[in-house]
Design a protein around this motif. Structure first.
Motif, PDB file in Angstrom:
ATOM      1  N   UNK A 221       0.810  -1.214   0.000  1.00 13.38           N
ATOM      2  CA  UNK A 221       0.000   0.000   0.000  1.00 13.38           C
ATOM      3  C   UNK A 221       0.842   1.264   0.000  1.00 13.38           C
ATOM      4  N   UNK A 222       0.274   2.334  -0.546  1.00 15.45           N
ATOM      5  CA  UNK A 222       0.930   3.644  -0.552  1.00 15.45           C
ATOM      6  C   UNK A 222       0.115   4.597   0.315  1.00 15.45           C
ATOM      7  N   UNK A 223       0.802   5.326   1.195  1.00 14.63           N
ATOM      8  CA  UNK A 223       0.140   6.206   2.152  1.00 14.63           C
ATOM      9  C   UNK A 223       0.859   7.551   2.190  1.00 14.63           C
ATOM     10  N   UNK A 224       0.099   8.619   2.417  1.00 14.49           N
ATOM     11  CA  UNK A 224       0.734   9.908   2.665  1.00 14.49           C
ATOM     12  C   UNK A 224       1.211   9.943   4.115  1.00 14.49           C
ATOM     13  N   UNK A 225       2.095  10.861   4.392  1.00 12.45           N
ATOM     14  CA  UNK A 225       2.591  11.042   5.754  1.00 12.45           C
ATOM     15  C   UNK A 225       1.412  11.300   6.704  1.00 12.45           C
ATOM     16  N   UNK A 226       0.469  12.124   6.249  1.00 15.90           N
ATOM     17  CA  UNK A 226      -0.699  12.430   7.077  1.00 15.90           C
ATOM     18  C   UNK A 226      -1.521  11.172   7.345  1.00 15.90           C
ATOM     19  N   UNK A 227      -1.723  10.352   6.333  1.00 16.54           N
ATOM     20  CA  UNK A 227      -2.506   9.129   6.511  1.00 16.54           C
ATOM     21  C   UNK A 227      -1.839   8.179   7.504  1.00 16.54           C
ATOM     22  N   UNK A 228      -0.523   8.130   7.479  1.00 15.25           N
ATOM     23  CA  UNK A 228       0.193   7.261   8.424  1.00 15.25           C
ATOM     24  C   UNK A 228       0.004   7.755   9.845  1.00 15.25           C
ATOM     25  N   UNK A 229       0.141   9.067  10.070  1.00 16.96           N
ATOM     26  CA  UNK A 229      -0.044   9.603  11.419  1.00 16.96           C
ATOM     27  C   UNK A 229      -1.473   9.393  11.900  1.00 16.96           C
ATOM     28  N   UNK A 230      -2.446   9.562  11.015  1.00 19.69           N
ATOM     29  CA  UNK A 230      -3.847   9.329  11.394  1.00 19.69           C
ATOM     30  C   UNK A 230      -4.060   7.867  11.774  1.00 19.69           C
ATOM     31  N   UNK A 231      -3.445   6.958  11.023  1.00 15.76           N
ATOM     32  CA  UNK A 231      -3.561   5.533  11.330  1.00 15.76           C
ATOM     33  C   UNK A 231      -2.943   5.219  12.694  1.00 15.76           C
ATOM     34  N   UNK A 232      -1.769   5.791  12.970  1.00 19.13           N
ATOM     35  CA  UNK A 232      -1.106   5.553  14.253  1.00 19.13           C
ATOM     36  C   UNK A 232      -1.992   6.027  15.402  1.00 19.13           C
ATOM     37  N   UNK A 233      -2.558   7.233  15.273  1.00 19.72           N
ATOM     38  CA  UNK A 233      -3.392   7.782  16.336  1.00 19.72           C
ATOM     39  C   UNK A 233      -4.651   6.945  16.551  1.00 19.72           C
ATOM     40  N   UNK A 234      -5.241   6.481  15.470  1.00 18.90           N
ATOM     41  CA  UNK A 234      -6.422   5.623  15.595  1.00 18.90           C
ATOM     42  C   UNK A 234      -6.066   4.316  16.296  1.00 18.90           C
ATOM     43  N   UNK A 235      -4.928   3.752  15.933  1.00 19.31           N
ATOM     44  CA  UNK A 235      -4.506   2.475  16.507  1.00 19.31           C
ATOM     45  C   UNK A 235      -4.211   2.589  17.996  1.00 19.31           C
ATOM     46  N   UNK A 236      -3.581   3.692  18.398  1.00 16.71           N
ATOM     47  CA  UNK A 236      -3.220   3.828  19.822  1.00 16.71           C
ATOM     48  C   UNK A 236      -4.304   4.565  20.613  1.00 16.71           C
ATOM     49  N   UNK A 237      -5.426   4.896  19.928  1.00 15.25           N
ATOM     50  CA  UNK A 237      -6.597   5.492  20.582  1.00 15.25           C
ATOM     51  C   UNK A 237      -6.267   6.798  21.305  1.00 15.25           C
ATOM     52  N   UNK A 238      -5.586   7.677  20.589  1.00 15.95           N
ATOM     53  CA  UNK A 238      -5.261   8.983  21.167  1.00 15.95           C
ATOM     54  C   UNK A 238      -5.620  10.083  20.168  1.00 15.95           C
ATOM     55  N   UNK A 239      -6.195  11.139  20.682  1.00 13.17           N
ATOM     56  CA  UNK A 239      -6.524  12.299  19.862  1.00 13.17           C
ATOM     57  C   UNK A 239      -5.388  13.309  19.961  1.00 13.17           C
ATOM     58  N   UNK A 240      -4.808  13.643  18.836  1.00 10.48           N
ATOM     59  CA  UNK A 240      -3.746  14.639  18.788  1.00 10.48           C
ATOM     60  C   UNK A 240      -3.947  15.525  17.569  1.00 10.48           C
ATOM     61  N   UNK A 241      -3.624  16.795  17.732  1.00 10.34           N
ATOM     62  CA  UNK A 241      -3.714  17.737  16.622  1.00 10.34           C
ATOM     63  C   UNK A 241      -2.557  17.490  15.668  1.00 10.34           C
ATOM     64  N   UNK A 242      -2.854  17.425  14.372  1.00 11.56           N
ATOM     65  CA  UNK A 242      -1.809  17.289  13.366  1.00 11.56           C
ATOM     66  C   UNK A 242      -1.486  18.685  12.843  1.00 11.56           C
ATOM     67  N   UNK A 243      -0.335  19.185  13.234  1.00 11.46           N
ATOM     68  CA  UNK A 243       0.032  20.570  12.948  1.00 11.46           C
ATOM     69  C   UNK A 243       0.860  20.670  11.675  1.00 11.46           C
ATOM     70  N   UNK A 244       0.313  21.310  10.622  1.00 11.18           N
ATOM     71  CA  UNK A 244       1.082  21.483   9.388  1.00 11.18           C
ATOM     72  C   UNK A 244       2.330  22.333   9.650  1.00 11.18           C
ATOM     73  N   UNK A 245       3.476  21.838   9.211  1.00 15.57           N
ATOM     74  CA  UNK A 245       4.738  22.569   9.369  1.00 15.57           C
ATOM     75  C   UNK A 245       5.374  22.706   7.993  1.00 15.57           C
ATOM     76  N   UNK A 246       5.417  23.924   7.419  1.00 16.83           N
ATOM     77  CA  UNK A 246       6.045  24.109   6.106  1.00 16.83           C
ATOM     78  C   UNK A 246       7.513  23.685   6.155  1.00 16.83           C
ATOM     79  N   UNK A 247       8.046  23.308   5.022  1.00 18.73           N
ATOM     80  CA  UNK A 247       9.433  22.837   4.990  1.00 18.73           C
ATOM     81  C   UNK A 247      10.402  23.888   5.538  1.00 18.73           C
TER      82      UNK A 247
END
Length: 329
Positions: A221-247
């Motif tokens: 499977x191919x995932x974006x960085x955001x999708x991976x972080x969302x998956x991790x948070x769902x798996x560990x059952x924690x709500x965290x804000x995903x803060x966009x950080x420009x390069x």
């Protein structure tokens, strides 16, 4: 199990991927010479085979004599040595470029042509990333010494001890937000460490079939960085804000990570070179080169969804025995 007579030398045997490779080679009956800088800290490798099947040997890619000793009498050599962040003498040029070349040179002088080099998707001599550039230089040096060498370029690799899914799972326990570097658009094709090890085994067992080619190894499977972080948070059952950080804003964070990483026993959470890497997708098939793929090895790939929850549960509140199905703060 019947032991084979062939000895396989594995450099970087005590590392994350190395442990999977040693286990796979041992299961296939090979004798394994596990070459590592600190063999006294790698005793967990010995039980991966029967008594005497896995031998530990001290080797440092900055010491030619130790490398020569490690390859002496080997049937094949696998080089897995690589780092994601530099520290002192353990730098990209010394290990991933010069070190890989030294291992291949010593192997060639010992008459060994069965050689597997672990590189990375995105390896490019013209890359702005020193990690990617030295990976490419290492490939070049290996091929100059042993034209028949097999080069494997995995995407990010996951498994129980990985430094990617575990890093963000651990961060989520304490940080109120996780950083979406570059907006989280970078794409990855994660592959299980056990599947990489199977590719190594097949390359060692059938050198004529895979000789002289480079293979990009991506998972199912191919995932974006955001999708991976969302998956991790769902798996560990924690709500965290995903803060966009420009390069441009991520580079100062990378500098802070490097400063902290210079402290003893501190693993940098981010480096400037890693920020540069995140500017490019880490998936197979992006180049015009005639490269092979994981499909050439004919293995059944494990998915992120099937494997990572088995070890990400440790980051839930209450660990694996948490009964609350709802995500918590």
């Amino acid at each position: 199990m019947t032991l084979r007579n062939e000895m396989i030398t594995v450099f970087g045997a005590s590392g994350f991927i190395g442990r999977y490779v040693v286990r796979e080679l041992a299961k296939a009956g090979y004798r394994v010479r596990a070459a590592t800088r600190r063999p006294h800290l790698a005793h967990e490798l010995k039980p991966m085979g029967v008594v005497g099947q896995v031998q530990l040997i001290q080797a440092n890619l900055r010491n030619e004599d130790s490398v020569r000793r490690a390859v002496d009498g080997a049937h094949a050599v696998v080089n897995l040595v690589g780092i994601l962040a530099q520290s002192g003498k353990q730098n990209f040029q010394a290990l991933q470029a010069d070190g890989a070349g030294l291992v291949a040179k010593c192997a060639a002088e010992a008459g060994i042509t069965n050689f597997v080099q672990i590189s990375a998707i995105g390896a490019d001599e013209d890359s702005a990333s020193e990690y990617a550039r030295t990976k490419a230089l290492g490939e070049k040096a290996v091929r100059e010494a042993i034209p028949s060498a097999v080069v494997l370029r995995p995407s990010i690799v996951f498994g129980t001890e990985d430094g990617f899914f575990n890093k963000f799972g651990s961060m989520a326990r304490f940080a109120p937000a996780l950083p979406l570097i570059g907006g989280g658009k970078t794409r990855f094709e994660p592959i299980f460490a056990g599947d990489v090890a199977q590719c190594v085994l097949k390359a060692v067992e059938a050198p004529s079939k895979y000789a002289g080619r480079t293979y990009e190894l991506g998972g199912p499977g191919i995932y974006t960085f955001k999708e991976i972080l969302e998956f991790i948070l769902t798996t560990i059952r924690r709500k965290r804000f995903l803060a966009p950080v420009p390069f441009f804003a991520a580079y100062p964070l990378g500098m802070v990570g490097e400063i902290l990483g210079a402290l003893p026993f501190v693993d940098p959470f981010l480096t400037r070179d890693q920020v540069t890497l995140l500017k490019s997708d880490n998936v197979s098939g992006l180049t015009d080169d005639d490269l092979g793929s994981v499909k050439d090895f004919g293995i059944d790939l494990e998915s992120v969804e099937a494997i990572t929850p088995t070890y990400l549960v440790r980051y839930r509140k209450g660990g694996q025995f948490s009964e609350d199905p709802e995500m918590i703060a």
